[in-house]
Design a protein around this motif. Structure first.
Motif, mmCIF file in Angstrom:
data_model
loop_
_atom_site.group_PDB
_atom_site.id
_atom_site.type_symbol
_atom_site.label_atom_id
_atom_site.label_comp_id
_atom_site.label_asym_id
_atom_site.label_seq_id
_atom_site.Cartn_x
_atom_site.Cartn_y
_atom_site.Cartn_z
ATOM 1 N N CYS A 15 74.319 -81.860 62.447
ATOM 2 C CA CYS A 15 74.229 -80.608 61.706
ATOM 3 C C CYS A 15 74.453 -79.452 62.667
ATOM 4 O O CYS A 15 73.900 -79.434 63.760
ATOM 5 C CB CYS A 15 72.855 -80.498 61.058
ATOM 6 S SG CYS A 15 72.619 -78.933 60.215
ATOM 7 N N GLY A 44 73.485 -76.497 61.994
ATOM 8 C CA GLY A 44 72.377 -75.570 61.830
ATOM 9 C C GLY A 44 71.124 -75.996 62.579
ATOM 10 O O GLY A 44 70.502 -75.203 63.273
ATOM 11 N N CYS A 45 70.740 -77.274 62.426
ATOM 12 C CA CYS A 45 69.528 -77.763 63.065
ATOM 13 C C CYS A 45 69.903 -78.919 63.986
ATOM 14 O O CYS A 45 71.060 -79.168 64.254
ATOM 15 C CB CYS A 45 68.511 -78.184 62.001
ATOM 16 S SG CYS A 45 68.973 -79.681 61.105
ATOM 17 N N HIS A 68 71.288 -82.652 52.656
ATOM 18 C CA HIS A 68 70.812 -81.907 53.820
ATOM 19 C C HIS A 68 70.851 -80.393 53.595
ATOM 20 O O HIS A 68 70.210 -79.648 54.302
ATOM 21 C CB HIS A 68 71.595 -82.295 55.072
ATOM 22 C CG HIS A 68 70.983 -81.737 56.320
ATOM 23 N ND1 HIS A 68 69.700 -82.037 56.718
ATOM 24 C CD2 HIS A 68 71.450 -80.872 57.249
ATOM 25 C CE1 HIS A 68 69.420 -81.382 57.832
ATOM 26 N NE2 HIS A 68 70.461 -80.664 58.173
ATOM 27 N N CYS A 79 67.659 -79.012 55.261
ATOM 28 C CA CYS A 79 67.894 -78.322 56.526
ATOM 29 C C CYS A 79 67.102 -77.023 56.632
ATOM 30 O O CYS A 79 67.134 -76.207 55.715
ATOM 31 C CB CYS A 79 69.385 -78.011 56.666
ATOM 32 S SG CYS A 79 69.786 -77.272 58.258
ATOM 33 N N PRO A 80 66.406 -76.831 57.749
ATOM 34 C CA PRO A 80 65.696 -75.567 57.941
ATOM 35 C C PRO A 80 66.641 -74.370 58.062
ATOM 36 O O PRO A 80 66.226 -73.232 57.929
ATOM 37 C CB PRO A 80 64.915 -75.783 59.247
ATOM 38 C CG PRO A 80 65.537 -76.944 59.919
ATOM 39 C CD PRO A 80 66.204 -77.763 58.860
ATOM 40 N N PHE A 107 74.181 -72.170 56.023
ATOM 41 C CA PHE A 107 75.286 -72.861 55.341
ATOM 42 C C PHE A 107 75.831 -71.994 54.210
ATOM 43 O O PHE A 107 77.002 -71.879 54.008
ATOM 44 C CB PHE A 107 74.805 -74.169 54.713
ATOM 45 C CG PHE A 107 74.549 -75.259 55.718
ATOM 46 C CD1 PHE A 107 75.528 -75.653 56.589
ATOM 47 C CD2 PHE A 107 73.324 -75.905 55.751
ATOM 48 C CE1 PHE A 107 75.292 -76.671 57.482
ATOM 49 C CE2 PHE A 107 73.078 -76.923 56.651
ATOM 50 C CZ PHE A 107 74.070 -77.300 57.518
#
Ligand SMILES: [Zn+2]
Length: 72
Positions: A24, A26-27, A56, A60-61, A66
């Motif tokens: 990912c 992002g995380c 996700h 996802c935090p 996104f």
């Protein structure tokens, strides 16, 4: 080969039977699998021991990032 999985939200997603895990952006998750929904949309999914298959984007935090990306 393609297999169909069902997310815990009830959404059906097709994933390849042989796949490479993606990371990912992002995380730190590194067990992401890219799948295709019935509508033909690519989404990242991962398997959680407790919750089963989950999208996700929901997990996802950094999911907000996104969404931003999608617009641009
Ligand atoms: Zn993430």
């Amino acid at each position: 080969m393609i297999q169909e999985i069902t997310l815990n939200s009830g959404v059906k997603v097709k994933i390849p039977t042989t796949f490479e895990y993606a990371k990912c952006r992002g995380c730190k998750a590194s067990d992401i699998i890219w799948g295709i929904t019935e509508k033909g949309k690519a989404i990242p999914v991962r398997f959680d021991d407790h919750e089963g298959w989950i999208c996700h984007f929901e997990d996802c935090p950094k999911a907000n990032e996104f969404r931003k990306e999608k617009k641009g």
